[in-house]
Structures are given as structure tokens and as C-alpha cells.
Scaffold this active site. Structure first.
Site, PDB file in Angstrom:
ATOM      1  N   LYS A  11       1.132  -0.884   0.026  1.00 23.12           N
ATOM      2  CA  LYS A  11       0.273  -0.012  -0.412  1.00 23.12           C
ATOM      3  C   LYS A  11       0.656   1.233  -0.035  1.00 23.12           C
ATOM      4  CE  LYS A  11      -4.251  -2.377   2.392  1.00 23.12           C
ATOM      5  NZ  LYS A  11      -5.549  -1.993   3.378  1.00 23.12           N
ATOM      6  N   TYR A  51     -11.882  -2.381  -3.992  1.00 24.18           N
ATOM      7  CA  TYR A  51     -12.984  -2.629  -2.441  1.00 24.18           C
ATOM      8  C   TYR A  51     -14.479  -2.675  -2.408  1.00 24.18           C
ATOM      9  CZ  TYR A  51      -8.172  -2.771   0.295  1.00 24.18           C
ATOM     10  OH  TYR A  51      -6.922  -3.066   0.205  1.00 24.18           O
ATOM     11  N   ARG A  87      -1.076 -14.004   4.415  1.00 27.23           N
ATOM     12  CA  ARG A  87      -2.355 -13.755   5.216  1.00 27.23           C
ATOM     13  C   ARG A  87      -1.831 -13.423   6.617  1.00 27.23           C
ATOM     14  NH1 ARG A  87      -6.555 -10.199   4.229  1.00 27.23           N
ATOM     15  NH2 ARG A  87      -7.180 -11.146   6.289  1.00 27.23           N
ATOM     16  N   THR A  93      -5.356  -7.291  10.217  1.00 28.15           N
ATOM     17  CA  THR A  93      -5.514  -6.098   9.994  1.00 28.15           C
ATOM     18  C   THR A  93      -5.876  -4.885  10.574  1.00 28.15           C
ATOM     19  OG1 THR A  93      -7.537  -7.242   8.687  1.00 28.15           O
ATOM     20  CG2 THR A  93      -7.343  -4.696   9.410  1.00 28.15           C
ATOM     21  N   ARG A 104       2.996  -6.074   9.083  1.00 32.19           N
ATOM     22  CA  ARG A 104       1.504  -5.148   9.643  1.00 32.19           C
ATOM     23  C   ARG A 104       2.574  -4.690  11.212  1.00 32.19           C
ATOM     24  NH1 ARG A 104      -4.238  -7.226   7.851  1.00 32.19           N
ATOM     25  NH2 ARG A 104      -4.405  -5.787   5.601  1.00 32.19           N
ATOM     26  N   ASN A 114      -2.042   0.287   6.610  1.00 36.54           N
ATOM     27  CA  ASN A 114      -1.908  -0.731   7.340  1.00 36.54           C
ATOM     28  C   ASN A 114      -1.156  -1.571   6.268  1.00 36.54           C
ATOM     29  OD1 ASN A 114      -3.254  -2.395   5.334  1.00 36.54           O
ATOM     30  ND2 ASN A 114      -4.619  -2.877   7.253  1.00 36.54           N
ATOM     31  N   HIS A 117      -2.595  -5.758   1.126  1.00 37.26           N
ATOM     32  CA  HIS A 117      -3.338  -6.714   1.380  1.00 37.26           C
ATOM     33  C   HIS A 117      -2.830  -7.468   1.098  1.00 37.26           C
ATOM     34  CE1 HIS A 117      -7.177  -7.240  -0.336  1.00 37.26           C
ATOM     35  NE2 HIS A 117      -6.605  -7.470  -0.880  1.00 37.26           N
ATOM     36  N   GLU A 128      -9.544 -11.205  -7.403  1.00 33.55           N
ATOM     37  CA  GLU A 128      -8.298  -9.702  -7.561  1.00 33.55           C
ATOM     38  C   GLU A 128      -7.087  -9.272  -8.445  1.00 33.55           C
ATOM     39  OE1 GLU A 128      -9.175  -8.872  -2.493  1.00 33.55           O
ATOM     40  OE2 GLU A 128      -7.367  -9.969  -3.076  1.00 33.55           O
TER      41      GLU A 128
HETATM   42  P1  IDP Z   1      -7.892  -7.586   5.591  1.00 34.36           P
HETATM   43  O1  IDP Z   1      -7.196  -6.020   4.803  1.00 34.36           O
HETATM   44  O2  IDP Z   1      -6.919  -7.501   7.077  1.00 34.36           O
HETATM   45  O3  IDP Z   1      -8.043  -8.088   4.515  1.00 34.36           O
HETATM   46  P2  IDP Z   1     -10.780  -6.432   5.578  1.00 34.36           P
HETATM   47  O4  IDP Z   1     -11.281  -6.490   6.685  1.00 34.36           O
HETATM   48  O5  IDP Z   1     -10.433  -7.119   4.777  1.00 34.36           O
HETATM   49  O6  IDP Z   1      -8.903  -5.983   6.014  1.00 34.36           O
HETATM   50  O7  IDP Z   1     -10.790  -4.664   5.651  1.00 34.36           O
HETATM   51  C1  IDP Z   1     -10.264  -3.838   4.382  1.00 34.36           C
HETATM   52  C2  IDP Z   1      -9.154  -2.824   4.148  1.00 34.36           C
HETATM   53  O8  IDP Z   1     -10.079  -1.873   5.286  1.00 34.36           O
HETATM   54  C3  IDP Z   1      -8.277  -2.784   5.412  1.00 34.36           C
HETATM   55  O9  IDP Z   1      -6.925  -3.361   5.594  1.00 34.36           O
HETATM   56  C4  IDP Z   1      -7.563  -1.731   6.023  1.00 34.36           C
HETATM   57  O10 IDP Z   1      -6.813  -0.964   5.634  1.00 34.36           O
HETATM   58  C5  IDP Z   1      -9.225  -1.138   5.530  1.00 34.36           C
HETATM   59  N1  IDP Z   1     -10.343  -0.611   7.044  1.00 34.36           N
HETATM   60  C6  IDP Z   1     -10.587  -2.700   7.459  1.00 34.36           C
HETATM   61  N2  IDP Z   1     -11.675  -1.515   8.938  1.00 34.36           N
HETATM   62  C7  IDP Z   1     -11.090  -1.047   9.035  1.00 34.36           C
HETATM   63  C8  IDP Z   1     -11.620   0.498  10.147  1.00 34.36           C
HETATM   64  O11 IDP Z   1     -11.939  -0.141  10.786  1.00 34.36           O
HETATM   65  N3  IDP Z   1     -11.010   1.934  10.055  1.00 34.36           N
HETATM   66  C9  IDP Z   1     -10.533   1.770   8.782  1.00 34.36           C
HETATM   67  N4  IDP Z   1      -9.947   1.444   7.662  1.00 34.36           N
HETATM   68  C10 IDP Z   1     -10.184   0.314   8.188  1.00 34.36           C
END
Ligand code: IDP
Length: 141
Positions: A11, A51, A87, A93, A104, A114, A117, A128
């Protein structure tokens, strides 16, 4: 274990930190192979389409703005159990919850910035990968 493919995105925050090599190195050290890669500057629309599954979530706008705030590196990783392996390497996350030694934990600043992805299932991975790469851009062994 089956050989799988997964989509990885480094990212904008991690690209900005000059951490592309360090992160790709972790994938390779764990036995994953980079079989496609490119640097892209996503538009808000590119990020929004990628997304789309999160469209109803309160953080969707913020997420799309962040993902289009600077260049990213998108890659296809291949290897045994690649989806779960990636993962595991990424960590939780929210970097506050990420296990020590994960990407992370080491490179991410916050839940939105973070660092990486990674696809979360075989179905998602196939979709994807096709979002960013044509067959001619993927170089399997
Ligand atoms: P992942 O990337 O670990 O699979 P997901 O739940 O699929 O997590 O969420 C996608 C992305 O959305 C996360 O990587 C993060 O950057 C963002 N995200 C998820 N939850 C939040 C939140 O509560 N606040 C802000 N960004 C979030």
C-alpha cells in the site's frame, strides 16, 4: 498442500517508507514466488472497484482515498498454501493486534495505513488477480 495464487498489494504507506524490497523479501523467504508485479497509481475509481465488497462499510471512503494517495505495488504470489501463508505473513488488519514479526507489526502505522493487502480466499484471489493482471502478465514456473 495445493499450489495457489494470491494477490498482494504493497500500500501507499509502505511504498512511501521505501519498504517494497523488504516486504517482497519476506514473501520470497517464506517460499512464495512473485510471478507478476507492477507499480500503479490507483484512481479513486480503481480503488473503489477493487474494494467494492466494502462499499457499505463506514470506512469505505477513507479506504479508497488512502489507496489512491500514492503509488502501490500489486503482485501475484504463487506457492503452496499461498493465500493463508500471505495472510500469516501480513498479520492482523489492525497493526496493534498484529503478531510480532509480521509485516503489519513491523511496517504499518494504523488500521487504515496498514502496509499490505492480501486476498482472503481462493475465489477472492482469482477475482483480484484478474482486476489487475491479464494472463500475458503472469509468469508461472
Ligand atoms: P484485511 O486487509 O486485513 O483483509 P479487511 O477487513 O478486508 O482487512 O479490510 C480492508 C481494509 O480496510 C483494511 O486492510 C484496512 O486498510 C481498511 N479497514 C478495515 N477496517 C477499518 C476501520 O475500522 N477503519 C479504517 N480502515 C479500515
Amino acid at each position: 498442500m495445493a499450489v495457489e495464487r494470491t494477490l498482494s498489494i504493497i500500500k501507499p504507506d509502505a511504498v512511501q517508507k521505501n519498504a517494497i524490497g523488504a516486504i517482497l523479501g519476506r514473501f520470497e523467504a517464506a517460499g512464495l514466488r512473485v510471478i507478476a508485479t507492477k507499480m500503479l497509481y490507483l484512481s479513486q475509481e480503481d480503488a473503489g472497484g477493487f474494494y467494492a465488497v466494502h462499499k457499505a462499510r463506514p470506512f469505505y471512503g477513507e479506504l479508497c482515498a488512502f489507496m489512491s494517495s500514492g503509488p502501490v505495488l500489486v503482485s501475484v504470489l504463487e506457492g503452496e498454501g499461498a493465500i493463508l501463508k500471505n495472510r500469516d505473513l501480513m498479520g492482523a488488519t489492525n497493526p496493534k493486534d498484529a503478531a510480532p514479526g509480521t509485516i503489519r507489526a513491523d511496517f504499518a502505522d494504523s488500521i487504515d495505513a496498514n502496509a499490505v493487502h492480501g486476498s482472503d480466499s481462493a475465489e477472492t484471489a482469482a477475482w483480484e488477480i484478474s482486476y489487475f493482471f491479464s494472463q500475458r502478465e503472469i509468469f508461472s514456473r
